[in-house]
Design a protein around this motif. Structure first.
Motif, mmCIF file in Angstrom:
data_model
loop_
_atom_site.group_PDB
_atom_site.id
_atom_site.type_symbol
_atom_site.label_atom_id
_atom_site.label_comp_id
_atom_site.label_asym_id
_atom_site.label_seq_id
_atom_site.Cartn_x
_atom_site.Cartn_y
_atom_site.Cartn_z
ATOM 1 N N GLU A 1 108.779 -31.631 -10.273
ATOM 2 C CA GLU A 1 110.047 -31.480 -9.405
ATOM 3 C C GLU A 1 111.256 -30.605 -9.615
ATOM 4 O O GLU A 1 111.538 -30.350 -10.916
ATOM 5 C CB GLU A 1 110.491 -33.018 -9.536
ATOM 6 N N THR A 2 112.061 -29.758 -8.917
ATOM 7 C CA THR A 2 113.033 -29.665 -9.548
ATOM 8 C C THR A 2 114.098 -29.180 -8.361
ATOM 9 O O THR A 2 114.296 -30.608 -7.311
ATOM 10 C CB THR A 2 112.474 -27.837 -8.429
ATOM 11 N N ALA A 3 115.363 -28.941 -8.550
ATOM 12 C CA ALA A 3 116.212 -29.382 -6.951
ATOM 13 C C ALA A 3 115.861 -28.919 -5.735
ATOM 14 O O ALA A 3 115.823 -27.462 -5.397
ATOM 15 C CB ALA A 3 117.886 -28.671 -7.703
ATOM 16 N N LEU A 4 116.854 -29.355 -5.130
ATOM 17 C CA LEU A 4 116.252 -29.700 -3.729
ATOM 18 C C LEU A 4 116.146 -28.008 -3.259
ATOM 19 O O LEU A 4 117.478 -27.651 -3.695
ATOM 20 C CB LEU A 4 117.111 -30.068 -2.858
ATOM 21 N N SER A 5 116.144 -27.487 -2.514
ATOM 22 C CA SER A 5 115.916 -25.573 -2.305
ATOM 23 C C SER A 5 115.068 -25.690 -0.577
ATOM 24 O O SER A 5 114.958 -26.691 -0.391
ATOM 25 C CB SER A 5 115.493 -24.834 -3.046
ATOM 26 N N PRO A 6 115.064 -24.661 -0.018
ATOM 27 C CA PRO A 6 114.363 -24.472 0.809
ATOM 28 C C PRO A 6 113.544 -24.017 0.959
ATOM 29 O O PRO A 6 112.433 -24.610 1.226
ATOM 30 C CB PRO A 6 115.077 -22.618 1.162
ATOM 31 N N ARG A 7 112.801 -24.108 -0.313
ATOM 32 C CA ARG A 7 111.226 -24.029 -0.671
ATOM 33 C C ARG A 7 110.388 -25.699 -0.462
ATOM 34 O O ARG A 7 109.600 -25.753 0.461
ATOM 35 C CB ARG A 7 110.934 -23.871 -2.234
ATOM 36 N N HIS A 8 111.550 -26.775 -0.440
ATOM 37 C CA HIS A 8 110.917 -27.878 0.321
ATOM 38 C C HIS A 8 111.371 -28.184 1.087
ATOM 39 O O HIS A 8 110.282 -28.740 1.877
ATOM 40 C CB HIS A 8 112.098 -29.036 -1.525
ATOM 41 N N VAL A 9 111.833 -27.481 2.127
ATOM 42 C CA VAL A 9 111.838 -27.695 3.592
ATOM 43 C C VAL A 9 111.073 -27.571 4.299
ATOM 44 O O VAL A 9 109.941 -27.872 4.860
ATOM 45 C CB VAL A 9 113.745 -27.259 3.857
ATOM 46 N N ALA A 10 110.205 -25.949 3.586
ATOM 47 C CA ALA A 10 109.318 -25.139 3.560
ATOM 48 C C ALA A 10 107.835 -26.634 3.508
ATOM 49 O O ALA A 10 106.568 -26.640 4.873
ATOM 50 C CB ALA A 10 109.473 -24.203 3.477
ATOM 51 N N LYS A 11 108.335 -27.249 2.767
ATOM 52 C CA LYS A 11 106.410 -27.718 2.252
ATOM 53 C C LYS A 11 107.010 -28.848 3.554
ATOM 54 O O LYS A 11 105.784 -29.712 3.579
ATOM 55 C CB LYS A 11 107.046 -27.815 0.505
ATOM 56 N N ALA A 12 108.127 -29.800 3.643
ATOM 57 C CA ALA A 12 107.940 -30.925 4.611
ATOM 58 C C ALA A 12 107.592 -30.537 5.975
ATOM 59 O O ALA A 12 106.812 -31.022 6.266
ATOM 60 C CB ALA A 12 109.515 -31.258 4.337
#
Length: 347
Positions: A159-170
């Motif tokens: 896990e990493t700090a929240l970033s735009p990548r996580h939004v794309a994953k969601a």
């Protein structure tokens, strides 16, 4: 001078509507559009559970080629149901606390604001407990969780700090429905990590309402200008309204601590009630004490799930958070909630 006491300022017929409105305004999940009322969840006939039937049509496969020599093959249409569970909650306070709260120019308002904040917080804790139940604990496989297919980074490492990548994953987990995600719920440690990185945008409450309705241009700039103010500015991250709650699931400590982060589409959680909020007052003349009690009887239901009666009626938050008490009854892409696991640079 005579002291102001609860019985002087709290008249239930007047106070209860005031309290209902104040509680609604302070519930961030309602304000963000995540929670929306569903008439079918109202328990007009009482009971411990509420069932919402729906038709489940098999839409898999391609369309058939029409022919004058053969008939179409009908797909299956079956009935299923969601099941919500009513939560009966209440709390009482004595005169000393309420007299202290009542000290001010608007004693009813002072009491109402305190009690409304308390009720909104308790309701949000119930909602987050239900989400913990449909997704399961963070940092484990959760193979039996109802919404396991809508989680990412939940295996306990990477896990990493929240970033735009996580939004794309969601968004990717919801496929072509991903662009409907409109709100995100964060732990405060994750939120202020984003604040420090200037990743949060702030709009006024009016702009936030217009943006949620799609009637205003984006007013996002990326700053910390509204981070530490009390001017009713509303935080957004990657175009999603931010709800901050320290009641989201966490795991571990220090630099290895992990936080659940929820992504929502509008109305992905439905609400109903079996009885509205009620206020009662009483005075113990022998103890020279005044009391006030509030109670509420409602349901917050993650759409697409079914609460199992084996969990029992009027469940505690621990029972709501138990994964064996929930089943998935919607197709995955028709469920509007995704959960990710992230870290914070503040740990």
């Amino acid at each position: 001078m005579a002291a102001t006491v609860r019985s002087d300022v709290v008249i239930p017929e007047i106070f209860t509507p005031y309290l209902e409105e104040a509680t609604t305004l302070r519930n961030a999940f309602i304000a963000s559009g995540v929670v929306q009322p569903l008439a079918a969840l109202n328990g007009d006939e009482g009971g411990d559970y509420i069932n919402v039937p729906f038709w489940d049509a098999n839409l898999a496969g391609d369309a058939e080629v029409l022919s004058d020599s053969s008939s179409l093959t009908p797909g299956n249409i079956t009935a299923d149901k969601q099941r919500g569970v009513f939560l009966h909650r209440g709390r009482a306070w004595g005169v000393r606390e309420l007299a202290r709260l009542a000290a001010g120019d608007d004693p009813m308002g002072a009491i109402g604001n305190k009690v409304a904040n308390y009720i909104a917080h308790q309701q949000q804790k119930d909602l987050l407990a239900a989400l913990a139940g449909v997704f399961g604990p963070i940092g484990s496989a959760n193979t039996g969780a109802a919404f396991i297919d809508l989680t990412f980074d939940a295996g306990g490492s990477g896990e990493t700090a929240l970033s735009p990548r996580h939004v794309a994953k969601a968004r990717a987990l919801l496929g072509d429905q991903g662009d409907k995600l409109s709100a995100i719920c964060l732990h405060s440690a994750v939120y202020y990590d984003l604040v420090e990185r200037r990743a949060i945008d702030y709009v006024t409450a009016a702009e936030a309402r217009q943006t949620a309705l799609g009637t205003a241009e984006d007013a996002f700039g990326g700053s910390i200008s509204g981070a530490f103010t009390n001017d009713d500015s509303v935080p957004f991250f990657m175009g999603m309204r931010v709800v901050v709650s320290d009641d989201v699931q966490t795991s571990g400590t220090g630099g290895s601590k992990k936080y659940a982060t929820y992504f929502f589409t509008p109305g992905s959680v439905a609400s109903g009630e079996v009885q509205g909020l009620a206020t009662e007052v009483d005075r113990d003349i022998l103890a020279l004490a005044d009391y006030m009690a509030v109670s509420w009887h409602n349901v917050y239901h993650p759409m697409g799930s079914q609460y199992q009666t084996a969990g029992g009626a009027n469940p505690s938050q621990a029972t709501l958070a138990t994964i064996t008490n929930w089943l998935k009854v919607y197709e995955t892409k028709n469920i509007g909630i995704v959960r990710g696991t992230v870290t914070s640079n503040f740990d």
